[in-house]
Design an enzyme around this catalytic site. Structure first.
Site, PDB file in Angstrom:
ATOM      1  N   VAL A  65       0.704  -1.111   0.191  1.00  0.00           N
ATOM      2  CA  VAL A  65      -0.001   0.117  -0.037  1.00  0.00           C
ATOM      3  C   VAL A  65       1.042   1.277   0.149  1.00  0.00           C
ATOM      4  O   VAL A  65       1.541   1.389   1.245  1.00  0.00           O
ATOM      5  CB  VAL A  65      -0.809   0.021   1.181  1.00  0.00           C
ATOM      6  CG1 VAL A  65      -1.909   1.236   0.989  1.00  0.00           C
ATOM      7  CG2 VAL A  65      -1.835  -1.119   1.091  1.00  0.00           C
ATOM      8  N   GLY A 110       3.821   3.995   3.788  1.00  0.00           N
ATOM      9  CA  GLY A 110       3.366   2.933   3.162  1.00  0.00           C
ATOM     10  C   GLY A 110       3.597   1.651   3.861  1.00  0.00           C
ATOM     11  O   GLY A 110       3.996   1.871   5.025  1.00  0.00           O
ATOM     12  N   LYS A 111       2.971   0.753   3.331  1.00  0.00           N
ATOM     13  CA  LYS A 111       2.983  -0.613   4.267  1.00  0.00           C
ATOM     14  C   LYS A 111       2.809  -1.587   3.340  1.00  0.00           C
ATOM     15  O   LYS A 111       2.128  -1.596   2.220  1.00  0.00           O
ATOM     16  CB  LYS A 111       2.036  -0.585   5.155  1.00  0.00           C
ATOM     17  CG  LYS A 111       2.437  -1.575   6.541  1.00  0.00           C
ATOM     18  CD  LYS A 111       3.607  -0.883   7.608  1.00  0.00           C
ATOM     19  CE  LYS A 111       3.853  -1.815   8.679  1.00  0.00           C
ATOM     20  NZ  LYS A 111       4.880  -1.106   9.659  1.00  0.00           N
ATOM     21  N   GLY A 112       3.621  -2.833   3.551  1.00  0.00           N
ATOM     22  CA  GLY A 112       3.183  -3.825   2.516  1.00  0.00           C
ATOM     23  C   GLY A 112       3.587  -5.351   3.384  1.00  0.00           C
ATOM     24  O   GLY A 112       3.449  -5.391   4.644  1.00  0.00           O
ATOM     25  N   ASP A 151       9.283  -5.725   9.509  1.00  0.00           N
ATOM     26  CA  ASP A 151       8.183  -5.462  10.606  1.00  0.00           C
ATOM     27  C   ASP A 151       7.976  -6.960  11.169  1.00  0.00           C
ATOM     28  O   ASP A 151       8.980  -7.876  11.269  1.00  0.00           O
ATOM     29  CB  ASP A 151       7.098  -5.016   9.717  1.00  0.00           C
ATOM     30  CG  ASP A 151       5.718  -4.765  10.500  1.00  0.00           C
ATOM     31  OD1 ASP A 151       5.864  -3.302  10.947  1.00  0.00           O
ATOM     32  OD2 ASP A 151       4.888  -5.360  10.869  1.00  0.00           O
TER      33      ASP A 151
END
EC number: 1.4.1.4
Length: 450
Positions: A65, A110-112, A151
């Site tokens: 994202v 952002g993040k994924g 993460d």
């Protein structure tokens, strides 16, 4: 248009909207910015096919994202966990946007990640998964576009495999991931940064709200949840400063130390977790009590500082009330959105009641040290140099001090409350408003809203 149900994302959005009400009442033109900023700039979803040790094809969903690039390249971690879905990643990317703004560094949000579970997988299976995952992600990231990081489930090993796959695909050695090994572009104290930064932030809170519970005093009792990277280094810094750590936990239960954890035992837990072990295997240790299926918040008769460090929504309303009964004065999130909305309401009501109340700090402020040092890693990579441990630590302390001051100032100005004697300003409102204003102003200057 009927939108999908995305509970984690909707919770994060609701928290921001509530915090912004006084600011938006005075600045109604920013309503348009809020309408626009809540939609990600880009959402990527893809198939990840990898080979297990039996030679069979396995498949997982991959996501990225790319939420907002108003302040810099998209920046945020890659989470590998069976619970990963679009709602969780949208919530994390949304929060990351404002968290990154609070660091003062040039980073978007952002993040994924993937619903792949690294637990129980062999080294070869994890390597093959990472190679397959990067074979799609590589076309969407880069040092000036999107810089992922580690993460939950994505540690130094996984970052190494992902970096190696990108290097082969692109034939270039660039800082397109953070959390790298020290020998190939990583930064000193990156693994420690979230935990250390949390404590640096908390020290400012204690100095203003409850100096009698200084972390230099062994009588100050600190509850920590989690036992991963964030929790371990939070605990080690607390012990280094002199206070007493009473608890750690994992998904199976909590381990309570009647007389406090030692540095040596924390390091032993770190080695246990690297091997995929659980705290229940340490249940028979003298001086420690294991509580299966329970979080630490309701298990402690006396606690002064509570630091959620495991995952989202890990402190419920009832647990918040139990912490207040135990005498807690400071609650600061090491995890992202560690407290439920109901728990936050309990803490904020206590703060508003006056002297002796709980002062709560949201994760987007108190745990931004991790991404701050990721930003410092990007800066070192751009200059092709490496700063010393002390240089990075001093920069981290400065960033956390400035973040605290920004939140305090905005909370005082925009909480919509009449600040009476003995009542502390809302750091929740302060963090949300300060982060939002910075992102919204940049977006307006870019022509993203008018």
């Amino acid at each position: 248009m009927v939108l999908p149900v995305e509970p984690e994302y909707e919770q994060a959005l609701s928290e921001l909207q509530n915090s912004l009400k006084p600011f938006l009442a005075a600045n109604p033109d920013y309503e348009k910015a809020l309408e626009i900023v809540q939609i990600p700039e880009r959402v990527l979803q893809f198939r990840v096919v990898w080979e297990d040790d039996q030679g069979k094809a396995q498949v997982n969903r991959g996501f990225r994202v790319q939420y907002n690039s108003a302040l810099g390249p998209y920046k945020g971690g890659l989470r590998l966990h069976p619970s990963v879905n679009l709602s969780i990643l949208k919530f994390l990317g949304f929060e990351q946007t404002f968290k990154n703004a609070l660091t003062g560094l040039s980073m978007g949000g952002g993040k994924g990640g993937s619903d792949f579970d690294p637990k129980g997988k062999s080294d070869g299976e994890i390597r093959r998964f990472c190679t397959s995952f990067m074979s799609e992600l590589f076309r969407h990231i880069g040092q000036d576009t999107d810089v992922p990081a580690g993460d939950i489930g994505t540690g130094a090993r996984e970052i190494g495999y992902l970096f190696g796959a990108y290097k082969k695909l692109q034939n270039e050695f660039v800082g397109m991931l953070t959390g790298k090994g020290l020998a190939w572009g990583g930064s000193f104290i990156r693994p420690e940064a979230t935990g250390y930064g949390l404590i640096y932030y908390v020290e400012h809170m204690i100095a203003k709200a409850a100096p009698e519970y200084s972390l230099s005093k062994p009588e100050t009792l600190v509850a920590i949840s989690g036992s991963g990277n964030v929790a371990q280094f939070t605990a080690l810094k607390v012990i280094e400063l002199g206070a007493t750590v009473l608890s750690l936990s994992d998904s199976k239960g909590s381990l309570i130390a009647e007389k406090g954890y030692t540095k040596e035992f924390i390091k032993e837990i770190g080695q246990l977790k690297l091997k995929g072990g659980a705290l229940e295997s340490l249940a028979q240790r003298e001086g420690y009590t294991y509580h299966a299926g329970k979080r630490p918040w309701s298990l402690l008769p006396v606690v002064h500082v509570a630091l959620p460090g495991a995952t989202q929504n890990e402190v419920s309303k009832t647990e918040a009330e139990d912490l207040i009964k135990a005498g807690v004065r400071i609650v600061a999130e090491g995890s992202n959105m560690g407290c439920t909305e109901d728990a936050i309401a309990v803490f904020e009501a206590s703060r508003k009641a006056g002297a002796g109340g709980v002062w709560y700090a949201p994760g987007k402020a108190s745990n931004c040290g991790g991404v701050a040092v990721s930003g410092l890693e990007m800066a070192q990579n751009s200059q092709r140099l490496a700063w010393t441990t002390d240089q990075v630590d001093q920069k981290l302390k400065k960033i956390m001090a400035e973040c605290y001051e920004i939140c305090l100032s905005a909370g005082t100005k925009w909480s919509g409350e009449e600040i009476k004697d003995g009542v502390l300003p809302s750091l929740l409102s302060g963090a949300n408003v300060a982060g939002f204003i910075k992102v919204a102003d940049a977006m307006r200057e870019h022509g993203d809203w008018w």
